[in-house]
Structures are given as structure tokens and as C-alpha cells.
Design a protein around this motif. Structure first.
Motif, PDB file in Angstrom:
ATOM      1  N   ILE A 260       0.870  -1.175   0.000  1.00 32.13           N
ATOM      2  CA  ILE A 260       0.000   0.000   0.000  1.00 32.13           C
ATOM      3  C   ILE A 260       0.907   1.225   0.000  1.00 32.13           C
ATOM      4  O   ILE A 260       1.691   1.425   0.934  1.00 32.13           O
ATOM      5  CB  ILE A 260      -0.935   0.024   1.223  1.00 32.13           C
ATOM      6  CG1 ILE A 260      -1.761  -1.258   1.291  1.00 32.13           C
ATOM      7  CG2 ILE A 260      -1.851   1.234   1.180  1.00 32.13           C
ATOM      8  CD1 ILE A 260      -2.611  -1.382   2.538  1.00 32.13           C
ATOM      9  N   TYR A 261       0.798   2.036  -1.054  1.00 32.44           N
ATOM     10  CA  TYR A 261       1.703   3.157  -1.240  1.00 32.44           C
ATOM     11  C   TYR A 261       0.915   4.442  -1.519  1.00 32.44           C
ATOM     12  O   TYR A 261      -0.012   4.447  -2.324  1.00 32.44           O
ATOM     13  CB  TYR A 261       2.658   2.892  -2.413  1.00 32.44           C
ATOM     14  CG  TYR A 261       3.304   1.527  -2.378  1.00 32.44           C
ATOM     15  CD1 TYR A 261       4.500   1.316  -1.681  1.00 32.44           C
ATOM     16  CD2 TYR A 261       2.730   0.436  -3.027  1.00 32.44           C
ATOM     17  CE1 TYR A 261       5.099   0.064  -1.643  1.00 32.44           C
ATOM     18  CE2 TYR A 261       3.321  -0.820  -2.995  1.00 32.44           C
ATOM     19  CZ  TYR A 261       4.503  -1.002  -2.298  1.00 32.44           C
ATOM     20  OH  TYR A 261       5.091  -2.236  -2.264  1.00 32.44           O
ATOM     21  N   TYR A 262       1.293   5.516  -0.843  1.00 32.32           N
ATOM     22  CA  TYR A 262       0.697   6.842  -1.056  1.00 32.32           C
ATOM     23  C   TYR A 262      -0.830   6.788  -0.988  1.00 32.32           C
ATOM     24  O   TYR A 262      -1.520   7.280  -1.893  1.00 32.32           O
ATOM     25  CB  TYR A 262       1.113   7.478  -2.397  1.00 32.32           C
ATOM     26  CG  TYR A 262       2.354   6.942  -3.036  1.00 32.32           C
ATOM     27  CD1 TYR A 262       3.586   7.065  -2.405  1.00 32.32           C
ATOM     28  CD2 TYR A 262       2.313   6.312  -4.276  1.00 32.32           C
ATOM     29  CE1 TYR A 262       4.731   6.580  -2.993  1.00 32.32           C
ATOM     30  CE2 TYR A 262       3.452   5.822  -4.864  1.00 32.32           C
ATOM     31  CZ  TYR A 262       4.664   5.954  -4.225  1.00 32.32           C
ATOM     32  OH  TYR A 262       5.801   5.465  -4.809  1.00 32.32           O
ATOM     33  N   SER A 263      -1.366   6.194   0.033  1.00 34.09           N
ATOM     34  CA  SER A 263      -2.824   6.080   0.147  1.00 34.09           C
ATOM     35  C   SER A 263      -3.479   7.457   0.051  1.00 34.09           C
ATOM     36  O   SER A 263      -3.009   8.427   0.630  1.00 34.09           O
ATOM     37  CB  SER A 263      -3.196   5.432   1.489  1.00 34.09           C
ATOM     38  OG  SER A 263      -4.595   5.369   1.644  1.00 34.09           O
ATOM     39  N   GLN A 264      -4.571   7.537  -0.707  1.00 37.29           N
ATOM     40  CA  GLN A 264      -5.226   8.821  -0.946  1.00 37.29           C
ATOM     41  C   GLN A 264      -5.988   9.346   0.257  1.00 37.29           C
ATOM     42  O   GLN A 264      -6.319  10.520   0.311  1.00 37.29           O
ATOM     43  CB  GLN A 264      -6.181   8.717  -2.138  1.00 37.29           C
ATOM     44  CG  GLN A 264      -5.529   8.755  -3.485  1.00 37.29           C
ATOM     45  CD  GLN A 264      -6.461   9.319  -4.538  1.00 37.29           C
ATOM     46  OE1 GLN A 264      -7.095  10.336  -4.332  1.00 37.29           O
ATOM     47  NE2 GLN A 264      -6.555   8.642  -5.665  1.00 37.29           N
ATOM     48  N   ARG A 265      -6.299   8.479   1.182  1.00 31.11           N
ATOM     49  CA  ARG A 265      -7.049   8.924   2.343  1.00 31.11           C
ATOM     50  C   ARG A 265      -6.402   8.368   3.603  1.00 31.11           C
ATOM     51  O   ARG A 265      -5.619   7.418   3.562  1.00 31.11           O
ATOM     52  CB  ARG A 265      -8.516   8.477   2.265  1.00 31.11           C
ATOM     53  CG  ARG A 265      -8.691   6.960   2.260  1.00 31.11           C
ATOM     54  CD  ARG A 265     -10.153   6.561   2.310  1.00 31.11           C
ATOM     55  NE  ARG A 265     -10.770   7.007   3.530  1.00 31.11           N
ATOM     56  CZ  ARG A 265     -10.718   6.347   4.685  1.00 31.11           C
ATOM     57  NH1 ARG A 265     -10.040   5.212   4.759  1.00 31.11           N
ATOM     58  NH2 ARG A 265     -11.325   6.806   5.755  1.00 31.11           N
ATOM     59  N   GLN A 266      -6.722   8.992   4.713  1.00 33.72           N
ATOM     60  CA  GLN A 266      -6.180   8.540   5.985  1.00 33.72           C
ATOM     61  C   GLN A 266      -6.755   7.178   6.355  1.00 33.72           C
ATOM     62  O   GLN A 266      -7.960   6.947   6.266  1.00 33.72           O
ATOM     63  CB  GLN A 266      -6.497   9.553   7.078  1.00 33.72           C
ATOM     64  CG  GLN A 266      -5.948   9.175   8.439  1.00 33.72           C
ATOM     65  CD  GLN A 266      -6.064  10.308   9.437  1.00 33.72           C
ATOM     66  OE1 GLN A 266      -6.166  11.453   9.053  1.00 33.72           O
ATOM     67  NE2 GLN A 266      -6.053   9.978  10.714  1.00 33.72           N
ATOM     68  N   ILE A 267      -5.870   6.282   6.733  1.00 30.08           N
ATOM     69  CA  ILE A 267      -6.287   4.952   7.171  1.00 30.08           C
ATOM     70  C   ILE A 267      -6.562   5.011   8.669  1.00 30.08           C
ATOM     71  O   ILE A 267      -5.674   5.341   9.455  1.00 30.08           O
ATOM     72  CB  ILE A 267      -5.197   3.910   6.871  1.00 30.08           C
ATOM     73  CG1 ILE A 267      -4.905   3.857   5.365  1.00 30.08           C
ATOM     74  CG2 ILE A 267      -5.608   2.538   7.390  1.00 30.08           C
ATOM     75  CD1 ILE A 267      -3.693   3.012   5.012  1.00 30.08           C
ATOM     76  N   VAL A 268      -7.792   4.727   9.050  1.00 31.45           N
ATOM     77  CA  VAL A 268      -8.141   4.754  10.469  1.00 31.45           C
ATOM     78  C   VAL A 268      -7.648   3.484  11.153  1.00 31.45           C
ATOM     79  O   VAL A 268      -6.954   3.531  12.170  1.00 31.45           O
ATOM     80  CB  VAL A 268      -9.664   4.918  10.651  1.00 31.45           C
ATOM     81  CG1 VAL A 268     -10.024   4.883  12.131  1.00 31.45           C
ATOM     82  CG2 VAL A 268     -10.132   6.223  10.011  1.00 31.45           C
ATOM     83  N   LEU A 269      -7.985   2.343  10.594  1.00 32.10           N
ATOM     84  CA  LEU A 269      -7.541   1.068  11.141  1.00 32.10           C
ATOM     85  C   LEU A 269      -7.276   0.098   9.999  1.00 32.10           C
ATOM     86  O   LEU A 269      -8.205  -0.278   9.275  1.00 32.10           O
ATOM     87  CB  LEU A 269      -8.586   0.475  12.097  1.00 32.10           C
ATOM     88  CG  LEU A 269      -8.291  -0.941  12.606  1.00 32.10           C
ATOM     89  CD1 LEU A 269      -6.972  -0.980  13.372  1.00 32.10           C
ATOM     90  CD2 LEU A 269      -9.429  -1.456  13.474  1.00 32.10           C
ATOM     91  N   LEU A 270      -6.026  -0.267   9.843  1.00 33.86           N
ATOM     92  CA  LEU A 270      -5.641  -1.267   8.850  1.00 33.86           C
ATOM     93  C   LEU A 270      -5.500  -2.601   9.567  1.00 33.86           C
ATOM     94  O   LEU A 270      -4.574  -2.812  10.345  1.00 33.86           O
ATOM     95  CB  LEU A 270      -4.322  -0.870   8.186  1.00 33.86           C
ATOM     96  CG  LEU A 270      -3.717  -1.877   7.202  1.00 33.86           C
ATOM     97  CD1 LEU A 270      -4.690  -2.153   6.059  1.00 33.86           C
ATOM     98  CD2 LEU A 270      -2.393  -1.359   6.667  1.00 33.86           C
ATOM     99  N   ARG A 271      -6.456  -3.494   9.310  1.00 40.22           N
ATOM    100  CA  ARG A 271      -6.480  -4.796   9.961  1.00 40.22           C
ATOM    101  C   ARG A 271      -5.893  -5.841   9.017  1.00 40.22           C
ATOM    102  O   ARG A 271      -6.375  -6.020   7.907  1.00 40.22           O
ATOM    103  CB  ARG A 271      -7.907  -5.205  10.338  1.00 40.22           C
ATOM    104  CG  ARG A 271      -8.576  -4.313  11.362  1.00 40.22           C
ATOM    105  CD  ARG A 271     -10.000  -4.744  11.608  1.00 40.22           C
ATOM    106  NE  ARG A 271     -10.080  -6.038  12.294  1.00 40.22           N
ATOM    107  CZ  ARG A 271     -10.345  -7.190  11.712  1.00 40.22           C
ATOM    108  NH1 ARG A 271     -10.559  -7.254  10.415  1.00 40.22           N
ATOM    109  NH2 ARG A 271     -10.425  -8.298  12.419  1.00 40.22           N
TER     110      ARG A 271
END
Length: 365
Positions: A260-271
Motif C-alpha cells: 500500500i503506497y501513497y494512500s489517498q485517504r487517511q487509514i483509520v484502522l488497517l487490519r
């Protein structure tokens, strides 16, 4: 203004335009990001500079030379065609009826960059401004019965209205005819063009790389949707909800590598809950929490160049990961690693932890 609260990177750029930032500068920045993105993609399995000759070294004139290539069986010739750039592969169909039959039966490699006009193909990430490349891609996808061994589409701005029909048509044809490896990047803004849910119909996929898209809403997908053969997934500048990645992991039973690179949105919880994942890379993202819930085969977890500061740091927790061997990079003064009731604070300039024994539980605050 704090742009973190906005949903996607494209919305950030739109807000910046409203705040008076020159749109040309923003477009230039998006192009630079695309260049970085494409440069990190895997190389296609073709050899555009190869020289193929069936003549003896001492008979360069070709006079009376034996046709050694034509003497090969069809399955070997099909392997040759499947390793040629698409322009050369198509040309073999004009040699004879036998070669046309071979071309139709060979799993093709389609790289749209190889369809650019002479002089642009060797350029730095040339863009199909005229639509000629998109038209050629459509002709190849319609003419060949499939399957396609590898398809790379990185030269077209799919956000343009004229290309929306191509987007749906291409994915439909690939779903019908089959594709094993797909690299699909939307060029230019808007960066959050909606990727059709048809991508989940590409069941034979073993490798999938997506760049600058808005991921399909998985809440609307049927229960059986997924990637049964997918082993490698790369998401570059993709706008997606946390639940969408949960869905992908739950429905990709043999997935081994996730990036996962340069995600466009903030990740709240990556499970991370997967019995098949072995390697996970997360780069240049804003993430509040990353939790390895269940990763019995996970060996490497690399988190680097995250967008963090003293007030916004990624929290990392490791649950069940008995085979975890490599974990990094942890930043000093920000990351804290907990193993059970033991807290390990990071003081080194950057910490890359290599485990020689199994790890049961850890957590960073």
C-alpha cells in the motif's frame, strides 16, 4: 487549513485550488507522483530490444538459410509470440495463416506504452493525448480471444469523458477473455476516478497493481466476489475505505504479498487478518492504527516514510504472528513497541527489528 480531515487526495487538491494554489502546479505535482508510481511497478515480461535471428552466424546474408523458427512446434512459437511487444506480436499474424493461428492462441502481453508513436515510446512516461493508443488497446482486446498473460495500461488519462466508456469496456473484455497479471494506472487528474466493480470479475488474476483510482465500494458486492488466485497486490494512490481492504483480504485466500503506497485517504484502522500473507509493505501513508490480527505466515512487515509527526503517529499492534522475522522502520520518540507487558521505546535513528525467535504479541502507542 488542516487537509487531513478531507476524504481523498483529489479533494485535497481541489481545496488547494480554492485556496488559490495554481492548478498547473498541482497537475505537475500529480504527474511527478505518477512517474514515481510507474517507476516502482514491476517490469513487463517482454523483451522490446531483443534481436531474433534464425540464420547461421557465418551466413548473415540469409541466402538459402534454413527456416529454423518455422520448424518449431506451435506451442513453442506461441511462447515466442507471448514474449514479444504487442506491435511485433500482431505483425506475426500477417506472416501466414499458421502464424495467425499461433497469434490467436498465444497468451499475449499487452503494454500500452509499446503502442505509443515512434519517439514517444522511449520517453519519460509519455501520455496518450490523442486517444490513438486507447483505440489500439481496444482493437487488440477485441480481436484476440484471450487469455492475456500480462496487461499494462499506464498511458491513458481515464478521467476524461471520452475514456470512461473504454474503462468499462476494457475491464469487461478482460473479464470475459481472462488476464493473469494486470497493471492499471489512471493518468492525470482527477485521481479518484471510480474503478468499476468489474475488476472483481477478473478471477484468473495472480498479480494486480492499481494506481490512482477510487476503489469499488465492496459493501455493494455479492458475497462470492473476490480474487481466488491473487498472490500479489499493489495499491498505489488508491482511495479506499478500511472495510474495502478487509473485504479484499478476506476474499483473496492465497494472497502472499501486499503493498500500500501513497494512500489517498487517511487509514483509520488497517487490519491484517490473513492466513496466506507473507510480506506487507506500507509506504508514505497516513495511518492511525495498523493491527496484525491474525497472520500465521507473515514474515515481513515494513512500514516506512509514513506521514507522521509528534501529534500524528502510527500505532502498531502485533497479535498472532508466530513467523514474523522482520519489522521496521520505527521512528525515535514516536513509536513504542510493546511485547506483552514489556514496553520497548525507540531511541535509535531508525529501528529495523529482525527476530530470530517467534514473536507472540507486541504493540506500539
Amino acid at each position: 487549513m488542516d487537509y487531513r480531515a478531507l476524504m481523498t487526495m483529489e479533494k485535497v487538491l481541489v481545496q488547494m485550488e480554492k485556496d488559490g494554489v495554481d492548478s498547473r502546479m498541482l497537475d505537475l505535482g500529480a504527474d511527478c507522483m505518477c512517474k514515481l508510481l510507474v517507476a516502482s511497478l514491476p517490469d513487463p515480461p517482454v523483451y522490446p530490444d531483443a534481436v531474433l535471428s534464425a540464420n547461421d552466424d557465418d551466413d548473415l546474408s540469409g541466402a538459402g538459410a534454413e527456416d529454423r523458427i518455422g520448424a518449431l512446434p506451435d506451442d513453442l512459437l506461441g511462447g515466442v509470440v507471448s514474449r514479444l511487444p504487442i506491435k511485433d506480436a500482431v505483425r506475426t499474424a500477417a506472416l501466414s495463416s499458421r502464424w495467425r493461428r499461433i497469434w490467436l492462441s498465444a497468451p499475449l502481453v499487452l503494454v500500452d506504452g509499446h503502442l505509443l508513436p515512434p519517439g514517444e515510446e522511449a520517453g519519460q512516461l509519455a501520455l496518450d493525448a490523442s486517444g490513438a493508443v486507447a483505440a489500439a488497446v481496444s482493437r487488440v482486446l477485441e480481436a484476440h480471444p484471450g487469455p492475456f498473460r500480462y496487461v499494462e495500461l499506464t498511458s491513458t488519462a481515464m478521467g476524461a469523458r471520452a475514456r470512461r466508456g473504454d474503462l468499462a469496456r476494457w475491464l469487461h473484455l478482460l473479464a470475459v477473455k481472462g488476464v493473469r497479471e494486470l497493471v492499471f494506472v489512471n493518468r492525470r487528474r482527477p485521481l479518484d476516478v471510480a474503478l468499476p466493480a468489474t475488476v472483481f470479475a477478473l478471477a484468473p488474476l495472480s498479480r494486480l497493481y492499481l494506481g490512482t483510482w477510487k476503489f469499488p465500494d465492496t459493501a455493494a458486492l455479492p458475497r462470492g466476489a473476490g480474487f481466488p488466485h491473487l498472490r500479489e497486490l499493489g495499491l498505489y494512490c488508491v482511495a479506499m475505505e478500511d472495510r474495502d481492504l478487509d473485504f479484499v483480504l478476506a476474499n483473496s485466500p492465497v494472497l502472499e504479498c501486499l503493498g500500500i503506497y501513497y494512500s489517498q485517504r487517511q487509514i483509520v484502522l488497517l487490519r491484517l487478518a490473513s492466513h496466506s500473507l507473507r510480506c506487507v509493505q506500507i509506504c508514505m501513508c497516513i495511518a492511525e492504527d495498523i493491527a496484525v490480527v491474525d497472520g500465521p505466515r507473515l514474515e515481513r512487515l515494513l512500514i516506512w516514510e509514513m506521514f507522521e509527526d509528534d501529534n500524528h503517529a502510527t500505532r502498531l499492534s502485533i497479535g498472532h504472528a508466530p513467523n514474523l522475522q522482520l519489522l521496521g522502520y520505527l521512528r525515535p520518540g514516536i513509536h513504542v513497541l510493546e511485547n506483552g507487558n514489556t514496553i520497548i521505546k525507540v531511541h535509535a535513528p531508525a529501528l529495523l527489528i529482525q527476530f530470530r525467535s517467534t514473536i507472540v504479541s507486541s504493540r506500539s502507542n
